[in-house]
Design an enzyme around this catalytic site. Structure first.
Site, mmCIF file in Angstrom:
data_model
loop_
_atom_site.group_PDB
_atom_site.id
_atom_site.type_symbol
_atom_site.label_atom_id
_atom_site.label_comp_id
_atom_site.label_asym_id
_atom_site.label_seq_id
_atom_site.Cartn_x
_atom_site.Cartn_y
_atom_site.Cartn_z
ATOM 1 N N GLN A 27 14.840 -0.777 0.183
ATOM 2 C CA GLN A 27 15.716 -1.945 0.227
ATOM 3 C C GLN A 27 16.976 -1.780 -0.617
ATOM 4 O O GLN A 27 17.948 -2.501 -0.415
ATOM 5 C CB GLN A 27 14.945 -3.191 -0.222
ATOM 6 C CG GLN A 27 13.808 -3.541 0.730
ATOM 7 C CD GLN A 27 13.061 -4.794 0.310
ATOM 8 O OE1 GLN A 27 12.135 -4.728 -0.485
ATOM 9 N NE2 GLN A 27 13.457 -5.953 0.829
ATOM 10 N N ARG A 84 10.306 -3.837 -12.091
ATOM 11 C CA ARG A 84 9.376 -3.268 -11.111
ATOM 12 C C ARG A 84 10.205 -2.692 -9.969
ATOM 13 O O ARG A 84 10.978 -3.410 -9.336
ATOM 14 C CB ARG A 84 8.441 -4.356 -10.572
ATOM 15 C CG ARG A 84 7.630 -3.907 -9.370
ATOM 16 C CD ARG A 84 6.813 -5.026 -8.725
ATOM 17 N NE ARG A 84 6.147 -4.497 -7.543
ATOM 18 C CZ ARG A 84 6.090 -5.105 -6.362
ATOM 19 N NH1 ARG A 84 6.626 -6.301 -6.191
ATOM 20 N NH2 ARG A 84 5.491 -4.535 -5.346
ATOM 21 N N HIS A 130 5.811 0.994 -1.160
ATOM 22 C CA HIS A 130 6.353 -0.274 -0.685
ATOM 23 C C HIS A 130 6.876 -0.042 0.739
ATOM 24 O O HIS A 130 8.065 -0.135 1.008
ATOM 25 C CB HIS A 130 7.443 -0.770 -1.634
ATOM 26 C CG HIS A 130 7.767 -2.236 -1.519
ATOM 27 N ND1 HIS A 130 7.717 -3.118 -2.584
ATOM 28 C CD2 HIS A 130 8.155 -2.989 -0.454
ATOM 29 C CE1 HIS A 130 8.072 -4.333 -2.170
ATOM 30 N NE2 HIS A 130 8.346 -4.278 -0.891
ATOM 31 N N ASN A 176 2.143 -2.292 -2.161
ATOM 32 C CA ASN A 176 2.733 -3.610 -2.050
ATOM 33 C C ASN A 176 2.291 -4.242 -0.733
ATOM 34 O O ASN A 176 2.551 -3.692 0.338
ATOM 35 C CB ASN A 176 4.260 -3.517 -2.060
ATOM 36 C CG ASN A 176 4.902 -4.891 -1.929
ATOM 37 O OD1 ASN A 176 4.830 -5.695 -2.865
ATOM 38 N ND2 ASN A 176 5.473 -5.198 -0.765
ATOM 39 N N GLU A 177 1.608 -5.377 -0.830
ATOM 40 C CA GLU A 177 1.309 -6.219 0.327
ATOM 41 C C GLU A 177 0.719 -5.475 1.522
ATOM 42 O O GLU A 177 1.362 -5.355 2.575
ATOM 43 C CB GLU A 177 2.577 -6.962 0.761
ATOM 44 C CG GLU A 177 3.212 -7.781 -0.345
ATOM 45 C CD GLU A 177 4.378 -8.647 0.142
ATOM 46 O OE1 GLU A 177 4.878 -8.419 1.242
ATOM 47 O OE2 GLU A 177 4.772 -9.556 -0.595
ATOM 48 N N ASN A 317 2.125 -11.598 -5.108
ATOM 49 C CA ASN A 317 3.427 -11.958 -4.540
ATOM 50 C C ASN A 317 3.287 -13.307 -3.863
ATOM 51 O O ASN A 317 2.360 -13.511 -3.063
ATOM 52 C CB ASN A 317 3.891 -10.928 -3.507
ATOM 53 C CG ASN A 317 4.352 -9.631 -4.142
ATOM 54 O OD1 ASN A 317 4.344 -9.482 -5.370
ATOM 55 N ND2 ASN A 317 4.761 -8.689 -3.316
ATOM 56 N N TYR A 319 5.560 -16.863 -2.275
ATOM 57 C CA TYR A 319 6.866 -17.427 -1.915
ATOM 58 C C TYR A 319 6.861 -18.894 -1.518
ATOM 59 O O TYR A 319 7.816 -19.600 -1.756
ATOM 60 C CB TYR A 319 7.484 -16.612 -0.763
ATOM 61 C CG TYR A 319 7.975 -15.253 -1.220
ATOM 62 C CD1 TYR A 319 9.265 -15.093 -1.681
ATOM 63 C CD2 TYR A 319 7.137 -14.146 -1.221
ATOM 64 C CE1 TYR A 319 9.728 -13.867 -2.138
ATOM 65 C CE2 TYR A 319 7.581 -12.918 -1.672
ATOM 66 C CZ TYR A 319 8.882 -12.788 -2.130
ATOM 67 O OH TYR A 319 9.325 -11.583 -2.590
ATOM 68 N N GLU A 388 6.099 -10.749 -7.492
ATOM 69 C CA GLU A 388 7.275 -11.210 -6.739
ATOM 70 C C GLU A 388 7.207 -12.713 -6.572
ATOM 71 O O GLU A 388 6.137 -13.263 -6.288
ATOM 72 C CB GLU A 388 7.330 -10.622 -5.309
ATOM 73 C CG GLU A 388 7.758 -9.195 -5.231
ATOM 74 C CD GLU A 388 7.773 -8.682 -3.781
ATOM 75 O OE1 GLU A 388 7.971 -9.483 -2.842
ATOM 76 O OE2 GLU A 388 7.590 -7.474 -3.617
HETATM 77 C C1 PNW Z 1 7.923 -9.447 0.543
HETATM 78 N N1 PNW Z 1 6.509 -12.754 6.050
HETATM 79 O O1 PNW Z 1 7.800 -9.332 1.920
HETATM 80 C C2 PNW Z 1 8.240 -8.013 0.144
HETATM 81 O O2 PNW Z 1 7.371 -7.458 -0.789
HETATM 82 C C3 PNW Z 1 9.669 -7.763 -0.198
HETATM 83 O O3 PNW Z 1 9.981 -6.414 0.036
HETATM 84 C C4 PNW Z 1 10.540 -8.729 0.577
HETATM 85 O O4 PNW Z 1 11.910 -8.429 0.446
HETATM 86 C C5 PNW Z 1 10.228 -10.117 0.083
HETATM 87 O O5 PNW Z 1 8.857 -10.415 0.257
HETATM 88 C C6 PNW Z 1 11.032 -11.226 0.745
HETATM 89 O O6 PNW Z 1 10.737 -11.292 2.101
HETATM 90 C C7 PNW Z 1 7.497 -10.243 2.865
HETATM 91 O O7 PNW Z 1 7.135 -12.649 7.126
HETATM 92 C C8 PNW Z 1 8.169 -10.157 4.077
HETATM 93 O O8 PNW Z 1 5.555 -13.593 5.896
HETATM 94 C C9 PNW Z 1 7.845 -10.968 5.127
HETATM 95 C C10 PNW Z 1 6.827 -11.889 4.958
HETATM 96 C C11 PNW Z 1 6.141 -11.997 3.749
HETATM 97 C C12 PNW Z 1 6.481 -11.166 2.705
#
Ligand code: PNW
Length: 487
Positions: A27, A84, A130, A176-177, A317, A319, A388
């Site tokens: 990224q 990180r 990642h 990562n994820e 992580n 959001y 995150e």
């Molecule tokens: C995370 N979704 O990704 C990642 O770890 C990062 O690299 C990314 O930039 C950040 O969140 C923001 O998006 C995701 O579609 C990307 O649910 C997409 C999803 C969830 C997490």
């Protein structure tokens, strides 16, 4: 004092609480063909027409490969204690495999960066993976669809990295994820390598079976590398290692309907417990076994012994939140969510949170507090590192610079989320010890390209990738200054 946003302002974080920022190699780095780097699956995927909304890729990105000193300068300016970042496997072993050559120039780049971070008194935390798998390994044997090959190659790569850096890096994240790699990469097809059963999206892929195979491969790869670290490196260097899982909070669409309440638990299990249950409890969640049957590949006794107990910390992580409504009848064959819908409004039309620039992200800070508590209860009070947390802003990219850098929406997001986390620690007794904001700077937001910005720093892609702090950049330090107890 109470707050409409679900946090009190009296709570404190422990004195040893640490905070900083996060990024990922593909990224931000750019320099896609320099000093021996070969393509990763994201180079190939982003250059396939139609895969990235604005047709962009990571060839240049934030040009961090050439601007490490600028990145360290802004970290320092913002008062960060931790950074990180992830390593590009394709810089270190360009072809990827255990019999392929190691690229000293790749190791030297990261080695100097680690030294420079220490010189600036910023602790480096490294994510080994990642999402940017060396493309050759996908071509050679299908990447994580081939568990034996993938685990052996990932273990070799990890050992090369530990040998080079474990004297100076004390906290490691294996993956990562893995949910994103499995579901977005092999079920929905929105991320590399883009495999799916949806023939409008891709002529190849089996979204019914492949995501579950990939998920298991990543778990076994994680367990294998943790075992290597603990046996070969930890005795000499100390240090900690864990995995980072993504997970958002579910609220029932109809709070009176037991089927929606049950669906919320299923949503958490399909997104988080798929990985966290094997790691903490030694088995897959029952709801997944029930829905997926033999498609969920079983662990051998040897494999589960590697996976169970393999986290020194839980990397979280987080959001947003969703309303969850159960679906009636049998799940679709390629369902990966637990037979339910994600909605932004409840039964009465109340929104879960405001719109952002991402079709999946609606902030709801109280959900963060609730998820921290849920994880803490289910997994026996693990030490949690928030690796995150952050937001995009609807239409941010179209604003004139002077408005864009005044990112009040993001400032409020951080106030609300850090406040909610502080309550989780101080009121609910959750053992959360670290917080990393996503992201240090605007960067290549995967399938959304550059039009979605997650940074606390504006990156001017048209003018030499110049970095300009937004208001949120300096606010985060102030928030933590208020919350962290003085020694
Ligand atoms: C995370 N979704 O990704 C990642 O770890 C990062 O690299 C990314 O930039 C950040 O969140 C923001 O998006 C995701 O579609 C990307 O649910 C997409 C999803 C969830 C997490």
């Amino acid at each position: 004092m109470g707050s409409a946003n679900g946090y009190t302002t009296q709570s404190k974080l422990p004195a040893d609480f640490a905070w900083g920022f996060a990024t990922a190699s593909y990224q931000i780095e750019g320099a896609y063909d320099e000093d021996g780097r070969l393509p990763s699956i994201w180079d190939t995927f982003s250059k396939t027409p139609g895969k990235v909304e604005d047709g962009t890729n990571g060839d240049v990105a934030c040009d961090s490969y050439h601007r490490t000193h600028e990145d360290i300068a802004i970290l320092k300016q913002y008062g960060a204690k931790i950074y990180r970042f992830s390593l590009s496997w394709s810089r270190i072993i360009p072809l990827g495999g255990r019999n392929d050559p190691v690229n000293q120039k790749g190791l030297e780049f990261y080695s100097k960066f680690i030294d420079d971070l220490h010189a600036a008194e910023i602790e480096p935390i490294i994510t080994l993976y990642h999402w940017d798998l060396p493309d050759e390994l996908l071509k050679r044997y299908g990447g994580p669809l081939n568990q034996d090959e993938y685990v052996a190659d990932y273990a070799n790569y990890a050992r090369v990295v530990f040998n080079a850096f474990s004297d100076r890096v004390k906290r490691w994240i294996t993956f990562n994820e893995p949910w994103c790699s499995s579901v977005l990469g092999y079920n929905i097809g929105k991320h590399a390598p883009g495999r799916t059963s949806d023939r409008k999206t891709n002529p190849v892929g089996d979204g019914v079976r492949e995501p579950w195979i990939v998920g298991k491969t990543l778990l076994v790869a994680h367990g294998t590398v943790v075992d290597i670290y603990r046996k070969e490196f930890k005795p000499t260097h100390g240090g900690e290692i864990g995995i980072t899982l993504n997970g958002d909070w579910p609220e029932p669409w109809d709070a009176e309907d037991p089927a929606d309440i049950e669906a919320c638990v299923r949503k958490l299990e399909f997104a988080i417990s798929w990985f966290a249950d094997p790691i903490y409890l030694g088995k897959y969640p029952d709801s997944m076994i029930k829905q997926l049957g033999e498609r969920l590949p079983a662990f051998t006794a040897e494999e589960i012994a590697l996976v169970k107990g393999s986290n020194d910390f839980y990397g979280m992580n987080h959001y947003c939140a969703n309303y969850i409504r159960h679906r009636e009848g049998e799940p679709e064959p390629d369902d990966s969510a637990g037979n339910l819908d994600h909605l932004f409004e409840d039964k009465f039309g109340n929104p879960i949170g405001p719109e952002t620039n991402c079709d999946w992200l609606r902030p709801n800070a109280l959900g963060f507090r609730k998820l921290l508590k849920w994880l803490s209860d289910r997994y026996g009070y693990p030490k949690i590192y928030v690796t995150e947390n952050g937001t995009s802003i609807k239409g941010e990219n179209d604003l004139p610079l002077e408005e864009l850098v005044n990112d009040e929406f993001r400032v409020q997001y951080y106030r609300d989320y850090i406040g909610a986390m502080t309550d989780a620690a101080a009121v609910d007794g959750v053992n959360v010890k670290m917080y990393l904001a996503w992201s240090l700077m605007d960067n290549f937001e995967w399938s959304e390209g550059y039009q979605t910005r997650f940074g606390v720093t504006f990156v001017d892609y048209e003018n030499g990738q110049k970095r300009i702090p937004k208001k949120s950049a300096l606010t985060i330090g102030k928030i933590f200054d208020d919350y962290i107890s003085k020694k």
